[in-house]
Design an enzyme around this catalytic site. Structure first.
Site, PDB file in Angstrom:
ATOM      1  N   CYS A  81       0.883  -1.572  -0.238  1.00 44.82           N
ATOM      2  CA  CYS A  81       0.373   0.245  -0.215  1.00 44.82           C
ATOM      3  C   CYS A  81       0.790   0.985   0.212  1.00 44.82           C
ATOM      4  O   CYS A  81       1.689   2.088  -1.184  1.00 44.82           O
ATOM      5  CB  CYS A  81      -1.228  -0.421   1.172  1.00 44.82           C
ATOM      6  SG  CYS A  81      -2.072   0.769   0.911  1.00 44.82           S
ATOM      7  N   HIS A 173      -3.542  -5.168   1.857  1.00 41.71           N
ATOM      8  CA  HIS A 173      -2.891  -5.299   3.242  1.00 41.71           C
ATOM      9  C   HIS A 173      -2.290  -7.046   3.993  1.00 41.71           C
ATOM     10  O   HIS A 173      -3.764  -6.979   4.028  1.00 41.71           O
ATOM     11  CB  HIS A 173      -3.399  -4.356   4.404  1.00 41.71           C
ATOM     12  CG  HIS A 173      -3.259  -3.511   3.951  1.00 41.71           C
ATOM     13  ND1 HIS A 173      -2.024  -3.065   4.851  1.00 41.71           N
ATOM     14  CD2 HIS A 173      -3.674  -1.693   3.592  1.00 41.71           C
ATOM     15  CE1 HIS A 173      -2.016  -1.358   4.755  1.00 41.71           C
ATOM     16  NE2 HIS A 173      -2.536  -1.452   3.568  1.00 41.71           N
ATOM     17  N   GLU A 175      -1.224  -8.494   5.417  1.00 45.31           N
ATOM     18  CA  GLU A 175      -0.705  -8.771   7.261  1.00 45.31           C
ATOM     19  C   GLU A 175      -1.858  -8.491   7.709  1.00 45.31           C
ATOM     20  O   GLU A 175      -2.110  -9.274   8.427  1.00 45.31           O
ATOM     21  CB  GLU A 175       0.691  -7.835   7.485  1.00 45.31           C
ATOM     22  CG  GLU A 175      -0.180  -5.995   7.051  1.00 45.31           C
ATOM     23  CD  GLU A 175      -0.185  -5.414   6.342  1.00 45.31           C
ATOM     24  OE1 GLU A 175       0.047  -5.828   4.988  1.00 45.31           O
ATOM     25  OE2 GLU A 175      -0.709  -4.272   6.707  1.00 45.31           O
TER      26      GLU A 175
HETATM   27  N1  GLN Z   1      -3.556   6.584   1.586  1.00 47.13           N
HETATM   28  C1  GLN Z   1      -2.580   6.564   1.539  1.00 47.13           C
HETATM   29  C2  GLN Z   1      -1.184   7.144   0.982  1.00 47.13           C
HETATM   30  O1  GLN Z   1      -1.870   8.003   0.010  1.00 47.13           O
HETATM   31  C3  GLN Z   1      -1.434   4.652   1.932  1.00 47.13           C
HETATM   32  C4  GLN Z   1      -3.040   4.095   2.400  1.00 47.13           C
HETATM   33  C5  GLN Z   1      -2.462   2.541   2.888  1.00 47.13           C
HETATM   34  O2  GLN Z   1      -1.112   2.163   3.268  1.00 47.13           O
HETATM   35  N2  GLN Z   1      -3.496   2.211   3.646  1.00 47.13           N
HETATM   36  O3  GLN Z   1      -0.206   6.608   1.696  1.00 47.13           O
END
Ligand code: GLN
Length: 193
Positions: A81, A173, A175
């Site tokens: 992410c 995610h 994890e």
């Molecule tokens: N929206 C976050 C970003 O732009 C990422 C979100 C996440 O890691 N769950 O950094």
């Protein structure tokens, strides 16, 4: 064989959950709080969180050059992410980039307000036939890829998992699920490197 040691960048975000997953695969997980600790690990996970916050802390504490150097020397890196955003060479709509190690363009918060967080079954042939529960939290998607990038999974035609050499990324995610197949896949990548 000596157990591999996987570092999890421990500046912000889901650090403990990654360590738990790594350990459920029978491998060692170590939180990384200082750049010099990067020299004691075989691979690195950059967790989710807020990419701007993690990126600024990486700059403040001097992580950038060491991660770039070790990655260029072949250290496997897995970004989830925000970790994907931090690894990308390009960010849609002109946001600044951070490590710039993976030849992808990402769109932050791509799934929009209506679907800020959701869970969906993903088809990931590399880890087996059974669907994987993808947990998306204000997730990015990969908008476009360079020639060395391999797409590993899509959701509604959007790239949500990919790899390039020893770099692995997911927009979701793993994890936060009970399924350690993606962490196992990453560990296999390390063993081959
Ligand atoms: N929206 C976050 C970003 O732009 C990422 C979100 C996440 O890691 N769950 O950094």
């Amino acid at each position: 064989m000596v157990k591999k040691n996987i570092g999890v960048l421990s500046l912000q975000g889901a650090v403990r959950e990654h360590i738990h997953m790594i350990e459920s695969c029978g491998t060692r997980g170590t939180p990384i709080k200082r750049p010099d600790e990067l020299f004691c690990i075989d691979a690195l996970i950059i967790p989710g969180g807020e990419s701007t916050t993690i990126g600024k802390l990486m700059l403040k504490y001097g992580f950038m050059d060491t991660i770039r150097q070790l990655c260029e020397e072949g250290m496997p890196v897995y970004g989830t992410c925000a970790g994907l955003i931090l690894l990308a060479k390009k960010i849609k709509d002109g946001d600044r980039t951070w490590l710039g190690l993976m030849d992808v363009e990402v769109r932050r918060n791509a799934f929009g307000r209506q679907r800020e967080s959701f869970e969906t079954n993903l088809d990931i042939p590399d880890i087996g036939k059974d669907p994987f529960a993808g947990v998306f939290i204000r997730a990015p998607w990969v908008e476009s890829i360079g020639k060395d990038v391999r797409v590993m999974s899509k959701f509604e035609d959007k790239i949500v998992m990919a790899c390039q050499g020893r770099i692995l990324v997911t927009a979701f995610h793993p994890e936060l699920t009970g399924d350690n197949r993606i962490h196992n896949y990453f560990i296999e990548m390390i063993k081959k490197s």
